[in-house]
Design a protein around this motif. Structure first.
Motif, PDB file in Angstrom:
ATOM      1  N   LEU A   8       0.799  -1.211   0.000  1.00  0.00           N
ATOM      2  CA  LEU A   8       0.000   0.000   0.000  1.00  0.00           C
ATOM      3  C   LEU A   8       0.837   1.268   0.000  1.00  0.00           C
ATOM      4  O   LEU A   8       0.290   2.355  -0.177  1.00  0.00           O
ATOM      5  CB  LEU A   8      -0.927   0.020   1.215  1.00  0.00           C
ATOM      6  CG  LEU A   8      -1.949  -1.113   1.326  1.00  0.00           C
ATOM      7  CD1 LEU A   8      -2.668  -1.031   2.661  1.00  0.00           C
ATOM      8  CD2 LEU A   8      -2.952  -1.058   0.185  1.00  0.00           C
ATOM      9  N   TYR A   9       2.125   1.154   0.198  1.00  0.00           N
ATOM     10  CA  TYR A   9       2.968   2.325   0.416  1.00  0.00           C
ATOM     11  C   TYR A   9       3.800   2.666  -0.812  1.00  0.00           C
ATOM     12  O   TYR A   9       4.662   1.875  -1.211  1.00  0.00           O
ATOM     13  CB  TYR A   9       3.878   2.090   1.623  1.00  0.00           C
ATOM     14  CG  TYR A   9       3.118   2.101   2.922  1.00  0.00           C
ATOM     15  CD1 TYR A   9       3.161   3.216   3.752  1.00  0.00           C
ATOM     16  CD2 TYR A   9       2.347   1.012   3.309  1.00  0.00           C
ATOM     17  CE1 TYR A   9       2.450   3.239   4.939  1.00  0.00           C
ATOM     18  CE2 TYR A   9       1.626   1.037   4.498  1.00  0.00           C
ATOM     19  CZ  TYR A   9       1.689   2.148   5.306  1.00  0.00           C
ATOM     20  OH  TYR A   9       0.979   2.177   6.490  1.00  0.00           O
ATOM     21  N   PRO A  10       3.594   3.840  -1.393  1.00  0.00           N
ATOM     22  CA  PRO A  10       4.351   4.234  -2.593  1.00  0.00           C
ATOM     23  C   PRO A  10       5.686   4.906  -2.318  1.00  0.00           C
ATOM     24  O   PRO A  10       6.529   4.959  -3.212  1.00  0.00           O
ATOM     25  CB  PRO A  10       3.396   5.202  -3.297  1.00  0.00           C
ATOM     26  CG  PRO A  10       2.650   5.854  -2.171  1.00  0.00           C
ATOM     27  CD  PRO A  10       2.487   4.784  -1.127  1.00  0.00           C
ATOM     28  N   TYR A  11       5.882   5.421  -1.100  1.00  0.00           N
ATOM     29  CA  TYR A  11       7.100   6.157  -0.789  1.00  0.00           C
ATOM     30  C   TYR A  11       7.919   5.391   0.230  1.00  0.00           C
ATOM     31  O   TYR A  11       7.409   4.970   1.270  1.00  0.00           O
ATOM     32  CB  TYR A  11       6.776   7.553  -0.250  1.00  0.00           C
ATOM     33  CG  TYR A  11       5.870   8.351  -1.150  1.00  0.00           C
ATOM     34  CD1 TYR A  11       6.317   8.806  -2.385  1.00  0.00           C
ATOM     35  CD2 TYR A  11       4.571   8.644  -0.771  1.00  0.00           C
ATOM     36  CE1 TYR A  11       5.481   9.527  -3.216  1.00  0.00           C
ATOM     37  CE2 TYR A  11       3.730   9.373  -1.590  1.00  0.00           C
ATOM     38  CZ  TYR A  11       4.193   9.811  -2.813  1.00  0.00           C
ATOM     39  OH  TYR A  11       3.367  10.533  -3.642  1.00  0.00           O
ATOM     40  N   TRP A  12       9.212   5.251  -0.051  1.00  0.00           N
ATOM     41  CA  TRP A  12      10.096   4.436   0.781  1.00  0.00           C
ATOM     42  C   TRP A  12      11.427   5.116   1.030  1.00  0.00           C
ATOM     43  O   TRP A  12      11.962   5.806   0.156  1.00  0.00           O
ATOM     44  CB  TRP A  12      10.357   3.082   0.112  1.00  0.00           C
ATOM     45  CG  TRP A  12       9.146   2.215   0.089  1.00  0.00           C
ATOM     46  CD1 TRP A  12       8.166   2.206  -0.856  1.00  0.00           C
ATOM     47  CD2 TRP A  12       8.780   1.238   1.062  1.00  0.00           C
ATOM     48  NE1 TRP A  12       7.203   1.277  -0.527  1.00  0.00           N
ATOM     49  CE2 TRP A  12       7.556   0.671   0.636  1.00  0.00           C
ATOM     50  CE3 TRP A  12       9.371   0.781   2.247  1.00  0.00           C
ATOM     51  CZ2 TRP A  12       6.907  -0.327   1.365  1.00  0.00           C
ATOM     52  CZ3 TRP A  12       8.735  -0.209   2.974  1.00  0.00           C
ATOM     53  CH2 TRP A  12       7.518  -0.753   2.530  1.00  0.00           C
ATOM     54  N   GLY A  13      11.958   4.904   2.221  1.00  0.00           N
ATOM     55  CA  GLY A  13      13.314   5.300   2.515  1.00  0.00           C
ATOM     56  C   GLY A  13      14.303   4.299   1.970  1.00  0.00           C
ATOM     57  O   GLY A  13      13.938   3.280   1.373  1.00  0.00           O
ATOM     58  N   GLN A  14      15.586   4.586   2.172  1.00  0.00           N
ATOM     59  CA  GLN A  14      16.637   3.756   1.593  1.00  0.00           C
ATOM     60  C   GLN A  14      16.911   2.485   2.386  1.00  0.00           C
ATOM     61  O   GLN A  14      17.600   1.587   1.889  1.00  0.00           O
ATOM     62  CB  GLN A  14      17.931   4.576   1.466  1.00  0.00           C
ATOM     63  CG  GLN A  14      18.740   4.720   2.750  1.00  0.00           C
ATOM     64  CD  GLN A  14      18.240   5.791   3.693  1.00  0.00           C
ATOM     65  OE1 GLN A  14      17.162   6.348   3.529  1.00  0.00           O
ATOM     66  NE2 GLN A  14      19.039   6.098   4.712  1.00  0.00           N
ATOM     67  N   GLY A  15      16.386   2.394   3.584  1.00  0.00           N
ATOM     68  CA  GLY A  15      16.633   1.257   4.445  1.00  0.00           C
ATOM     69  C   GLY A  15      17.846   1.464   5.329  1.00  0.00           C
ATOM     70  O   GLY A  15      18.817   2.112   4.938  1.00  0.00           O
ATOM     71  N   THR A  16      17.787   0.911   6.536  1.00  0.00           N
ATOM     72  CA  THR A  16      18.912   0.969   7.453  1.00  0.00           C
ATOM     73  C   THR A  16      19.059  -0.390   8.127  1.00  0.00           C
ATOM     74  O   THR A  16      18.083  -0.988   8.572  1.00  0.00           O
ATOM     75  CB  THR A  16      18.734   2.105   8.486  1.00  0.00           C
ATOM     76  OG1 THR A  16      19.897   2.203   9.316  1.00  0.00           O
ATOM     77  CG2 THR A  16      17.508   1.889   9.364  1.00  0.00           C
ATOM     78  N   GLN A  17      20.287  -0.884   8.183  1.00  0.00           N
ATOM     79  CA  GLN A  17      20.551  -2.217   8.697  1.00  0.00           C
ATOM     80  C   GLN A  17      20.568  -2.221  10.220  1.00  0.00           C
ATOM     81  O   GLN A  17      21.250  -1.404  10.846  1.00  0.00           O
ATOM     82  CB  GLN A  17      21.885  -2.744   8.169  1.00  0.00           C
ATOM     83  CG  GLN A  17      22.283  -4.115   8.711  1.00  0.00           C
ATOM     84  CD  GLN A  17      21.419  -5.228   8.171  1.00  0.00           C
ATOM     85  OE1 GLN A  17      21.204  -5.311   6.952  1.00  0.00           O
ATOM     86  NE2 GLN A  17      20.910  -6.088   9.060  1.00  0.00           N
ATOM     87  N   VAL A  18      19.830  -3.151  10.810  1.00  0.00           N
ATOM     88  CA  VAL A  18      19.870  -3.408  12.244  1.00  0.00           C
ATOM     89  C   VAL A  18      20.341  -4.837  12.441  1.00  0.00           C
ATOM     90  O   VAL A  18      19.714  -5.776  11.941  1.00  0.00           O
ATOM     91  CB  VAL A  18      18.493  -3.203  12.902  1.00  0.00           C
ATOM     92  CG1 VAL A  18      18.519  -3.672  14.359  1.00  0.00           C
ATOM     93  CG2 VAL A  18      18.078  -1.743  12.814  1.00  0.00           C
ATOM     94  N   THR A  19      21.444  -4.995  13.151  1.00  0.00           N
ATOM     95  CA  THR A  19      21.996  -6.315  13.422  1.00  0.00           C
ATOM     96  C   THR A  19      22.107  -6.513  14.926  1.00  0.00           C
ATOM     97  O   THR A  19      22.720  -5.698  15.617  1.00  0.00           O
ATOM     98  CB  THR A  19      23.375  -6.488  12.774  1.00  0.00           C
ATOM     99  OG1 THR A  19      23.276  -6.274  11.366  1.00  0.00           O
ATOM    100  CG2 THR A  19      23.917  -7.892  13.029  1.00  0.00           C
ATOM    101  N   VAL A  20      21.516  -7.592  15.419  1.00  0.00           N
ATOM    102  CA  VAL A  20      21.516  -7.901  16.843  1.00  0.00           C
ATOM    103  C   VAL A  20      22.312  -9.182  17.047  1.00  0.00           C
ATOM    104  O   VAL A  20      21.945 -10.238  16.528  1.00  0.00           O
ATOM    105  CB  VAL A  20      20.094  -8.062  17.394  1.00  0.00           C
ATOM    106  CG1 VAL A  20      20.137  -8.272  18.900  1.00  0.00           C
ATOM    107  CG2 VAL A  20      19.255  -6.846  17.049  1.00  0.00           C
ATOM    108  N   SER A  21      23.383  -9.095  17.800  1.00  0.00           N
ATOM    109  CA  SER A  21      24.242 -10.244  18.046  1.00  0.00           C
ATOM    110  C   SER A  21      23.830 -10.960  19.325  1.00  0.00           C
ATOM    111  O   SER A  21      23.306 -10.346  20.258  1.00  0.00           O
ATOM    112  CB  SER A  21      25.702  -9.813  18.139  1.00  0.00           C
ATOM    113  OG  SER A  21      25.905  -8.924  19.223  1.00  0.00           O
ATOM    114  N   SER A  22      24.111 -12.261  19.379  1.00  0.00           N
ATOM    115  CA  SER A  22      23.772 -13.073  20.539  1.00  0.00           C
ATOM    116  C   SER A  22      24.744 -12.839  21.681  1.00  0.00           C
ATOM    117  O   SER A  22      25.910 -12.521  21.474  1.00  0.00           O
ATOM    118  CB  SER A  22      23.756 -14.552  20.174  1.00  0.00           C
ATOM    119  OG  SER A  22      22.843 -14.818  19.145  1.00  0.00           O
TER     120      SER A  22
END
Length: 123
Positions: free
Chosen positions: A109-123
């Motif tokens: 449903l969404y036509p506008y998007w950001g570039q994305g940002t990586q989230v990494t969670v380590s154990s």
């Protein structure tokens, strides 16, 4: 026409916190909804949370309820995603998205998007 710029991703240990930001420009957000989606490697894009700019109402996915909070700064045309008690399964690229009038949960449903940002969670 709306441009979205994301920031705030990074690497964090399990149990830690991050705050993502999404700044919008180009148009007023009075009748818009802004949401967060995420996509892990090999998985489909999924809904995380959404905020309606009209009244500030919010909705959040059950998978992150109680840990994540969405909020806004109207003066800055910015929406935030505060992520607490992060777990390895939260690892994904997080995308900010916007659409006019409705606060739906489907990414289609969404036509506008950001570039994305990586989230990494380590154990």
């Amino acid at each position: 026409q709306v441009q979205l710029v994301e920031s705030g991703g990074g690497l964090v240990q399990a149990g830690g916190s991050l705050r993502l930001s999404c700044a919008a420009s180009g148009r007023t957000l009075n009748n818009y909804a802004m949401g967060w989606f995420r996509q892990a490697p090999g998985k489909e894009r999924e809904f995380v949370s959404v905020l309606s700019w009209t009244d500030g109402s919010t909705s959040i996915a059950d998978s992150v309820k109680g840990r994540f909070t969405i909020s806004r700064d109207s003066a800055k045309n910015t929406v935030y995603l505060q992520m607490n008690s992060l777990q390895p399964e939260d690892t994904a690229v997080y995308y900010c998205a916007a659409r006019q009038y409705g606060a739906g949960r489907s990414y289609r449903l969404y036509p506008y998007w950001g570039q994305g940002t990586q989230v990494t969670v380590s154990s």
